[in-house]
Scaffold this active site. Sequence first.
Site, mmCIF file in Angstrom:
data_model
loop_
_atom_site.group_PDB
_atom_site.id
_atom_site.type_symbol
_atom_site.label_atom_id
_atom_site.label_comp_id
_atom_site.label_asym_id
_atom_site.label_seq_id
_atom_site.Cartn_x
_atom_site.Cartn_y
_atom_site.Cartn_z
ATOM 1 N N GLY A 1 7.983 0.942 -1.813
ATOM 2 C CA GLY A 1 6.616 1.432 -1.915
ATOM 3 C C GLY A 1 6.242 1.714 -3.358
ATOM 4 N N PRO A 2 4.972 2.032 -3.589
ATOM 5 C CA PRO A 2 4.507 2.287 -4.952
ATOM 6 C C PRO A 2 5.198 3.513 -5.548
ATOM 7 C CG PRO A 2 2.697 2.272 -3.362
ATOM 8 C CD PRO A 2 3.940 2.211 -2.587
ATOM 9 N N PRO A 3 5.108 3.705 -6.863
ATOM 10 C CA PRO A 3 5.748 4.857 -7.494
ATOM 11 C C PRO A 3 5.100 6.167 -7.031
ATOM 12 C CG PRO A 3 4.909 3.308 -9.128
ATOM 13 C CD PRO A 3 4.405 2.858 -7.827
ATOM 14 N N VAL B 1 5.527 8.003 -4.350
ATOM 15 C CA VAL B 1 5.240 8.301 -2.953
ATOM 16 C C VAL B 1 6.388 9.052 -2.286
ATOM 17 C CG1 VAL B 1 3.632 6.430 -2.552
ATOM 18 C CG2 VAL B 1 6.056 6.028 -2.259
ATOM 19 N N LYS C 1 9.897 8.396 -2.567
ATOM 20 C CA LYS C 1 11.093 7.680 -2.129
ATOM 21 C C LYS C 1 12.352 8.411 -2.589
ATOM 22 C CE LYS C 1 9.887 3.941 -4.328
ATOM 23 N NZ LYS C 1 8.611 4.298 -4.927
ATOM 24 N N THR C 2 12.353 8.763 -3.868
ATOM 25 C CA THR C 2 13.529 9.444 -4.404
ATOM 26 C C THR C 2 13.721 10.794 -3.740
ATOM 27 O OG1 THR C 2 12.932 8.427 -6.475
ATOM 28 C CG2 THR C 2 14.656 10.075 -6.543
ATOM 29 N N SER D 1 -5.325 -14.126 -2.087
ATOM 30 C CA SER D 1 -6.210 -13.270 -1.300
ATOM 31 C C SER D 1 -7.576 -13.044 -1.949
ATOM 32 C CB SER D 1 -5.538 -11.940 -1.006
ATOM 33 O OG SER D 1 -5.416 -11.211 -2.196
ATOM 34 N N LYS E 1 -4.438 -2.053 0.591
ATOM 35 C CA LYS E 1 -5.765 -2.471 0.126
ATOM 36 C C LYS E 1 -6.851 -1.591 0.726
ATOM 37 C CE LYS E 1 -4.595 -7.290 -0.701
ATOM 38 N NZ LYS E 1 -4.641 -8.650 -0.169
HETATM 39 P P1 ADP Z 1 9.208 7.699 -6.102
HETATM 40 O O1 ADP Z 1 10.670 7.797 -6.066
HETATM 41 O O2 ADP Z 1 8.632 7.107 -4.865
HETATM 42 O O3 ADP Z 1 8.652 7.069 -7.310
HETATM 43 P P2 ADP Z 1 9.345 10.572 -6.216
HETATM 44 O O4 ADP Z 1 10.288 10.754 -5.084
HETATM 45 O O5 ADP Z 1 9.868 10.723 -7.581
HETATM 46 O O6 ADP Z 1 8.616 9.180 -6.084
HETATM 47 O O7 ADP Z 1 8.146 11.568 -5.955
HETATM 48 C C1 ADP Z 1 7.344 12.102 -6.960
HETATM 49 C C2 ADP Z 1 6.944 13.502 -6.627
HETATM 50 O O8 ADP Z 1 6.020 13.523 -5.571
HETATM 51 C C3 ADP Z 1 8.097 14.352 -6.197
HETATM 52 O O9 ADP Z 1 8.030 15.563 -6.910
HETATM 53 C C4 ADP Z 1 7.877 14.599 -4.725
HETATM 54 O O10 ADP Z 1 8.286 15.884 -4.376
HETATM 55 C C5 ADP Z 1 6.389 14.447 -4.585
HETATM 56 N N1 ADP Z 1 6.049 13.901 -3.282
HETATM 57 C C6 ADP Z 1 5.826 12.617 -2.992
HETATM 58 N N2 ADP Z 1 5.512 12.452 -1.702
HETATM 59 C C7 ADP Z 1 5.536 13.658 -1.143
HETATM 60 C C8 ADP Z 1 5.285 14.142 0.186
HETATM 61 N N3 ADP Z 1 4.966 13.338 1.188
HETATM 62 N N4 ADP Z 1 5.409 15.455 0.397
HETATM 63 C C9 ADP Z 1 5.741 16.267 -0.609
HETATM 64 N N5 ADP Z 1 5.959 15.897 -1.865
HETATM 65 C C10 ADP Z 1 5.864 14.605 -2.150
#
Ligand code: ADP
EC number: 3.4.21.53
Length: 845
Positions: free
Chosen positions: A368-370, A372, A374-375, A736, A779
């Site tokens: 997914g996009p940055p 969101v 994931k980490t 698209s 989109k």
């Molecule tokens: P990614 O790895 O997808 O680039 P991160 O995991 O680093 O994103 O998330 C960035 C920040 O956004 C983190 O501090 C995380 O706690 C917060 N965050 C993202 N999504 C959520 C969510 N659904 N609920 C709470 N916090 C979120």
Amino acid sequence: QIPSRLPLLLTHEGVLLPGSTMRTSVDSPRNMQLVRSRLLKGTSLRSTIIGVIPNTSDPTSDCDDLPSLHRIGTAALAVQVVGSNWPKPHYTLLVTGLCRFQILQLLKEKPYPVAEVEQLDRLEQFTNQHKSEEELGELSEQFYKYAVQLVEMLDMSVPAVAKLRRLLDNLPREALPDILTSIIRTSNQEKLQILDAVRLEERFKMTIPLLVRQIEGLKLLQKTRKPKQDDDKRVVAIRPNRRINHIPSTTEDEEEEEDHDDVVMLEKKIRTSSMSEQALKVCLKEIKRLKKMPQSMPEYALTRNYLELMVELPWNKSTKDRLEIRAARILLDNDHYAMEKLKKRVLEYLAVRQLKNNLKGPILCFVGPPGVGKTSVGRSIAKTLGREFHRIALGGVCDQSDIRGHRRTYVGSMPGRIINGLKTVGVNNPVFLLDEVDKLGKSLQGDPAAALLEVLDPEQNHSFTDHYLNVAFDLSQVLFIATANTTATIPPALLDRMEIIQVPGYTQEEKIEIAHRHLIPKQLEQHGLTPQQIQIPQVTTLDIISRYTREAGVRSLDRKLGAICRAVAVKVAEGQHKETKPDRAEAGEGEDCKEHVTEDAKPESISDTADLALPPEMPILIDFHALKDILGPPLYEMEVSERLSQPGVAIGLAWTPLGGEIMFVEASRMDGEGQLTLTGQLGDVMKESAHLAISWLRSNAKRYQLTNASGSFDLLDNTDIHLHFPAGAVTKDGPSAGVTIVTCLASLFSGRLVCSDVAMTGEITLRGLVLPVGGIKDKVLAAHRAGLKRIIIPQRNEKDLEEIAVNVRQDLMFVMASCLDEVLNAAFDGGFAVKPRVERLNSKL
Ligand code: ADP
């Protein structure tokens, strides 16, 4: 109690006394025979007890006849036998003296002498019989005093001396004369005398003068040393030079000794560590080499680092999993808002793990996009399992030794990131997050993705061999999770090992919730603020989301909130904050909020408001004005309607690894020779779409009443067309944009405006069909973010709409189009005039 028959070892140099240890070289035929048939073959402890007879004349000179033997000898235990062939066959024997004996009768002479013996001293005997005797008590006391005096003159920091000191107190006094005699400097003759002194009293008497002599000698030595110590200091100062000249100095010797101690410690650690058998073998071999290596050799440090790493690795150390699905669900829900699909899959994964206690299964990969989350979901998984968490960033890694380590032959070689990570966490069952697997590179140094294959394959990774370690390490307990922005660039073989879970971007409403539930409290805590000091109403968050950020995730929203908190922290710390009273309505209620006037940063406004009835100091309310003050003017305006104020502009929807985006397509025409110019860094597929669109419009110009500037249906007659796709610096590709280009050109040639709230996506064919495209969810979210109302999507993408949150769907109107007629009808207010066609097109795809 020694055996009554003892084989005799005849030595001609050195005298072994009871309680001491001696290394002696064995090369005479008799002695060799004794070692071979008695020591090397013998299995019981008794067979390793031999009698050592000192002061035999050199046995090599006369081979056959047994020389005359000294009557008294020492029974000894053979501790170690080392054989060697160089310069001639011989054994080196390590023997520890037990007690004196006297030869009663020689039983046989060949191949080695055996005698019947009588044990002469026995410890219990001393303690019982002589302890009470006055004279002996005095003698032993005197002896003890001298012994202590002697030991105290030595350097206590040397371990051997400290040990000796302890021995003095712990051993029975009767054993001391023998032991000390063998330690202090004495001639063989003197030792022999002590050996012959069977009576204890005699032995004490004889040893005391020896001790006194040694003490005097030491005193003399210390006296001469004293002035020399100053010299030593000077020597230390110019030591580097001495090193160069290779003149050994005492301090260097000590250092070496210290290092030697370290190596011994290391060996001990290796033996006590729980490494695999194979690893232990390698380590022991290495430590053997290390012991023989001079420290100055570069390899010394290398080998040592290697061994230290091997000891540190968690071969057998793991944390205990505590997994309870209900608790895991609560924890995930608490940590993350929304992302239901992802959470559901993660819980399923964990549940299977709980039931089937092993990890053989697909590797989860969040795509997914940055920003969101994931980490942070990965981190939560580790938390629910009670495991250690370690993140391995793979972005830009293009060398396979990054994963698998360098061979130790290279200078500066080191283990790969996996082994390094294990060393860092210190347990063998952590959660490893392989971040950004889609950004793995490839280079001449090999393909890191291929190396990852082995790591991620549950069938192989129980014996993962890092090049640096060169022994297998079991990775099967490690839980791997991967993240990526797109699956397009993940090598297929790697993709095959993973289960992809899409994490789409958030809607505005979700972002507001995330901000208020998670981001704001976190930022407040980080900045040491409390809700009593700062208040951010929901409208402000919405403003930040729509005017200051344009992203699928929440990372830049988080940063903006951080900026606000910093600014407020300064105000709070300065303690000079003033606030005007809210005019009406409560904070956070719709547009009204804009009328709350918080203080301005400018000093004048403070003095202005100071005159008013004193407003409450706290909390500082962040409204739009404060926002403008802190973050500057809005970065994104709702520019959609402005941009659509002339013909030849349409809004498309694009998918990027960073989430969905809206995209304006602009077209203009000018006099020319029928050329098409395309700008905006387009890929081949997109260029082809443009040609397709023009061809379709040219062939249908009559039907739609489209004309060029001079009124001809031949659209390219004397006309050049320029299509541009902002932003010009970003590379774009994909099919698209087809429908958007058609709409844009239709607007240009008809002179009519495209509705300002319509966005569209879809691939076109030459026959005017609209084909499905990917990334619909992202989109649609992008269009929703941009405030658009109507979205034209291909008919066959209708099923994708189900994934979109209901509240977003309610805000939007969807038009499903299966051919370009329908697209154009929906894109223009009042439809697009079509002359009735005779036949309908039917797709047979
Ligand atoms: P990614 O790895 O997808 O680039 P991160 O995991 O680093 O994103 O998330 C960035 C920040 O956004 C983190 O501090 C995380 O706690 C917060 N965050 C993202 N999504 C959520 C969510 N659904 N609920 C709470 N916090 C979120």
